[in-house]
Design an enzyme around this catalytic site. Structure first.
Site, PDB file in Angstrom:
ATOM      1  N   ASP A   1      -6.104  -3.615  -7.782  1.00 16.16           N
ATOM      2  CA  ASP A   1      -6.684  -4.177  -6.574  1.00 16.16           C
ATOM      3  C   ASP A   1      -6.912  -5.665  -6.818  1.00 16.16           C
ATOM      4  O   ASP A   1      -6.966  -6.109  -7.969  1.00 16.16           O
ATOM      5  CB  ASP A   1      -7.991  -3.473  -6.203  1.00 16.16           C
ATOM      6  CG  ASP A   1      -8.397  -3.775  -4.764  1.00 16.16           C
ATOM      7  OD1 ASP A   1      -7.892  -3.093  -3.857  1.00 16.16           O
ATOM      8  OD2 ASP A   1      -9.189  -4.704  -4.556  1.00 16.16           O
TER       9      ASP A   1
ATOM     10  N   ARG B   1       0.824  -1.223   0.000  1.00 12.96           N
ATOM     11  CA  ARG B   1       0.000   0.000   0.000  1.00 12.96           C
ATOM     12  C   ARG B   1       0.852   1.264   0.000  1.00 12.96           C
ATOM     13  O   ARG B   1       0.493   2.253   0.647  1.00 12.96           O
ATOM     14  CB  ARG B   1      -0.941   0.025   1.210  1.00 12.96           C
ATOM     15  CG  ARG B   1      -2.085  -0.947   1.117  1.00 12.96           C
ATOM     16  CD  ARG B   1      -3.214  -0.372   0.254  1.00 12.96           C
ATOM     17  NE  ARG B   1      -4.223  -1.374  -0.030  1.00 12.96           N
ATOM     18  CZ  ARG B   1      -5.339  -1.534   0.685  1.00 12.96           C
ATOM     19  NH1 ARG B   1      -5.584  -0.763   1.705  1.00 12.96           N
ATOM     20  NH2 ARG B   1      -6.198  -2.459   0.345  1.00 12.96           N
TER      21      ARG B   1
HETATM   22  O1  CP3 Z   1       0.124  -1.886  -2.399  1.00 10.94           O
HETATM   23  C1  CP3 Z   1      -0.095  -1.042  -3.288  1.00 10.94           C
HETATM   24  O2  CP3 Z   1       0.320   0.122  -3.237  1.00 10.94           O
HETATM   25  C2  CP3 Z   1      -0.821  -1.477  -4.553  1.00 10.94           C
HETATM   26  C3  CP3 Z   1      -2.218  -1.266  -4.562  1.00 10.94           C
HETATM   27  C4  CP3 Z   1      -3.149  -2.197  -3.828  1.00 10.94           C
HETATM   28  C5  CP3 Z   1      -4.475  -1.805  -3.546  1.00 10.94           C
HETATM   29  N1  CP3 Z   1      -5.130  -2.883  -3.037  1.00 10.94           N
HETATM   30  C6  CP3 Z   1      -5.058  -0.477  -3.830  1.00 10.94           C
HETATM   31  C7  CP3 Z   1      -6.173  -0.050  -2.967  1.00 10.94           C
HETATM   32  C8  CP3 Z   1      -2.996  -3.525  -3.408  1.00 10.94           C
HETATM   33  C9  CP3 Z   1      -1.775  -4.408  -3.406  1.00 10.94           C
HETATM   34  C10 CP3 Z   1      -4.274  -3.940  -2.913  1.00 10.94           C
HETATM   35  C11 CP3 Z   1      -4.529  -5.330  -2.445  1.00 10.94           C
HETATM   36  C12 CP3 Z   1      -5.757  -5.588  -1.700  1.00 10.94           C
HETATM   37  N2  CP3 Z   1      -6.999  -5.093  -1.923  1.00 10.94           N
HETATM   38  C13 CP3 Z   1      -5.860  -6.531  -0.665  1.00 10.94           C
HETATM   39  C14 CP3 Z   1      -4.744  -7.369  -0.139  1.00 10.94           C
HETATM   40  C15 CP3 Z   1      -3.792  -6.579   0.657  1.00 10.94           C
HETATM   41  C16 CP3 Z   1      -4.262  -6.237   2.029  1.00 10.94           C
HETATM   42  O3  CP3 Z   1      -4.407  -5.041   2.305  1.00 10.94           O
HETATM   43  O4  CP3 Z   1      -4.433  -7.154   2.812  1.00 10.94           O
HETATM   44  C17 CP3 Z   1      -7.190  -6.535  -0.212  1.00 10.94           C
HETATM   45  C18 CP3 Z   1      -7.747  -7.352   0.927  1.00 10.94           C
HETATM   46  C19 CP3 Z   1      -7.903  -5.646  -1.037  1.00 10.94           C
HETATM   47  C20 CP3 Z   1      -9.355  -5.336  -1.020  1.00 10.94           C
HETATM   48  C21 CP3 Z   1      -9.589  -3.917  -0.705  1.00 10.94           C
HETATM   49  N3  CP3 Z   1      -9.388  -2.871  -1.590  1.00 10.94           N
HETATM   50  C22 CP3 Z   1     -10.050  -3.363   0.502  1.00 10.94           C
HETATM   51  C23 CP3 Z   1     -10.372  -4.168   1.746  1.00 10.94           C
HETATM   52  C24 CP3 Z   1     -10.148  -1.977   0.312  1.00 10.94           C
HETATM   53  C25 CP3 Z   1     -10.717  -0.969   1.247  1.00 10.94           C
HETATM   54  C26 CP3 Z   1      -9.890  -0.803   2.464  1.00 10.94           C
HETATM   55  C27 CP3 Z   1      -9.478   0.623   2.644  1.00 10.94           C
HETATM   56  O5  CP3 Z   1      -8.299   0.857   2.901  1.00 10.94           O
HETATM   57  O6  CP3 Z   1     -10.359   1.484   2.547  1.00 10.94           O
HETATM   58  C28 CP3 Z   1      -9.689  -1.676  -0.992  1.00 10.94           C
HETATM   59  C29 CP3 Z   1      -9.577  -0.352  -1.622  1.00 10.94           C
HETATM   60  C30 CP3 Z   1      -8.181   0.022  -1.974  1.00 10.94           C
HETATM   61  N4  CP3 Z   1      -7.383  -0.675  -2.831  1.00 10.94           N
HETATM   62  C31 CP3 Z   1      -7.458   1.131  -1.516  1.00 10.94           C
HETATM   63  C32 CP3 Z   1      -6.199   1.100  -2.140  1.00 10.94           C
HETATM   64  C33 CP3 Z   1      -5.070   2.088  -2.009  1.00 10.94           C
HETATM   65  C34 CP3 Z   1      -8.030   2.155  -0.530  1.00 10.94           C
HETATM   66  C35 CP3 Z   1      -7.795   3.556  -0.856  1.00 10.94           C
HETATM   67  C36 CP3 Z   1      -8.941   4.316  -1.457  1.00 10.94           C
HETATM   68  O7  CP3 Z   1     -10.108   4.100  -1.129  1.00 10.94           O
HETATM   69  O8  CP3 Z   1      -8.586   5.195  -2.233  1.00 10.94           O
END
Ligand code: CP3
Length: 348
Positions: free
Chosen positions: A74, A25
């Site tokens: 994602d 992230r």
């Molecule tokens: O790591 C990086 O910089 C690359 C980008 C990346 C994102 N999601 C962008 C994102 C990666 C590697 C992921 C993987 C991901 N997505 C996982 C596995 C990693 C982990 O965190 O355990 C999971 C479970 C997801 C599913 C997901 N996507 C969730 C649960 C959420 C919401 C949680 C939150 O932080 O609000 C997302 C949205 C998401 N994907 C964001 C980002 C940067 C949140 C930021 C936003 O809303 O702009």
């Protein structure tokens, strides 16, 4: 040593001049520049634009000086062409409006064709790879089978994985069918990312640690092994990441990956013993340490590097992703601390 070379060498357990570092992230809401882009674009809009994904991917590369970039995407969008109705609801995280709760809905899942369904991510990989110019490595990624299944079955984030585990324990043939479909998608997606220019791929099975070790072995490891057996044919290093896996790192390491992710709930050296020293490890700072005073951060960064003891095959990272309120300067400081660390007895 170029950063890219340093990261890729560490994945292969070859000697490096400094420990490579990147953060899960590393592109996200803790960055003012990311928040500014998000004011005008939803997360799915960013992901479906190759140019925006490339721009966001590169933000932390210049800001932090990390050794690797991870493509901005994602784990959940590949589920959409398979039939899932995904929405990123404000403040709620991901929501699937048609959760899988029976065999018929799992049988009805369609196939996934990366070149057709997620061309923007593949194009973003090509753009970023060109811009990085082999100076910084580029990592592709996909979700792991348990974590993807948990979102598809629960319909979103979950505390107890009640529906997921009920299906797993109650109807093993249907669970296995879902594991197979998810593994097939992941294999095709990761291969396409590598062909587009990803130099390493990471599988995020973030929530696999919610399983008892015997259940992980029985219900999740077979699909996970298949993913890496097939992706390894592409010849790039691979990483398998999960959290809360301290009690089963030996099982996680049964999948044939170059690198195993270790979270902060186990000291790095003990985690590495469980993984086996024929493998590289990635980790394992608690992301909350980034909210501590600088000297406390340094103490904990140095403690991890001391436990790695200069052995080839350590990639510094957090045990999970950077949190939204994290001070950018503290993340930058960690990169400097890792890159400036001198191992005892090192030649410099
Ligand atoms: O790591 C990086 O910089 C690359 C980008 C990346 C994102 N999601 C962008 C994102 C990666 C590697 C992921 C993987 C991901 N997505 C996982 C596995 C990693 C982990 O965190 O355990 C999971 C479970 C997801 C599913 C997901 N996507 C969730 C649960 C959420 C919401 C949680 C939150 O932080 O609000 C997302 C949205 C998401 N994907 C964001 C980002 C940067 C949140 C930021 C936003 O809303 O702009």
């Amino acid at each position: 040593m170029q950063k890219a070379e340093r990261f890729l060498a560490a994945c292969r357990r070859e000697p490096v001049d400094r420990t490579p570092v990147w953060f899960m992230r590393q592109a996200g809401r803790y960055q003012p520049e990311y928040r500014a882009i998000r004011e005008n674009h939803s997360i799915l809009e960013i992901i479906s634009s190759a140019e925006l994904s490339a721009e966001v991917t590169l933000l932390p590369v210049t800001q932090l000086g990390v050794d690797a970039a991870i493509i901005f995407a994602d784990i959940l969008p590949p589920l959409v062409p398979m039939g899932m109705d995904l929405e990123f609801a404000a403040g709620e995280g991901p929501v699937m409006h048609n959760p899988l709760r029976d065999r018929a809905s799992i049988e009805a899942l369609r196939g996934f064709d990366p070149a057709k369904h997620l061309k923007s991510t593949l194009d973003a990989i090509s753009i970023v790879r060109r811009q990085l110019n082999d100076e910084v490595a580029l990592i592709g990624f996909a979700g792991g089978p348990f974590t993807l299944a948990s979102y598809a079955i629960e319909g979103g984030s979950s505390r107890n994985y009640q529906h997921t585990k009920a299906l797993m324990y109650g109807d093993e043939p249907t669970w296995n069918l879902l594991m197979e479909k998810l593994a097939t998608m992941t294999i095709d997606y990761l291969k396409a990312q590598i062909q587009a220019g990803a130099q390493c791929v990471q599988v995020f099975d973030s929530w696999a640690g919610s399983l008892a070790p015997d259940d992980y072995r029985r219900y999740v490891l077979p699909a996970t092994k298949r993913i890496f057996d097939e992706v390894n044919a592409e010849g790039v290093p691979t990483i398998l990441f999960g959290t809360n896996t301290a009690g089963m790192l030996d099982l996680v390491a049964e999948a044939d990956t170059s690198v195993v992710g270790v979270d902060w709930r186990i000291p790095l050296d003990r985690g590495w013993d469980l993984v086996g020293h024929d493998r590289a490890v990635q980790g394992n700072l608690d992301p909350l340490v980034l909210f501590a005073p600088r000297n406390e951060i340094e103490t904990r960064v140095n403690a991890i590097l001391e436990l790695a003891d200069g052995r080839p095959g350590h990639i510094f990272n957090l045990g999970h992703g950077i949190l939204p309120q994290t001070p950018v300067e503290n993340v930058q400081a960690v990169v400097e601390m890792v890159h400036n660390y001198q191992f005892e007895g090192s030649l410099e």
